[in-house]
Design a protein around this motif. Structure first.
Motif: not given
Length: 98
Positions: A11-22, A54-63
């Motif tokens: 199990e891998l947990t990825i915590a993000l702090d801030g903005r997931l953008d371009t 949308s750039a962050g959504l693309r990374v999430l979609l790839d994952a």
């Protein structure tokens, strides 16, 4: 944006702090790909994620696509402003949100 990866077994947990953008999505994408080796459950912790573009959504979609073959992907602690983006873009239909 700060990216914190914690691995426990498969199990891998990825915590993000801030903005997931371009500007920050390429950093996450670069770190994510090699980290998925042997992962059966991928958890994104968005408790401190203030914004996703949308750039962050693309990374999430790839994952999501990568985990289709390996196991499952879960998103936790989604802030209302990020949940709104998921709803407007249709991501709510495909994501498992806890």
């Amino acid at each position: 944006m700060t990216i914190t990866m914690t691995r426990t077994g498969s199990e891998l947990t990825i915590a993000l702090d801030g903005r997931l953008d371009t500007l920050t999505a390429p950093d996450l994408e670069e770190q994510l790909e090699p980290a998925l080796e042997g992962v059966e459950k991928l958890v994104f912790d968005f408790e401190k994620l203030a914004y996703i573009s949308s750039a962050g959504l693309r990374v999430l979609l790839d994952a999501m696509q990568a985990m289709e073959e390996k196991g499952k992907l879960v998103v936790r602690n989604v802030a209302p402003q990020v949940m709104d983006v998921f709803q407007v873009t249709g991501f709510l239909e495909d994501l498992v949100i806890e």
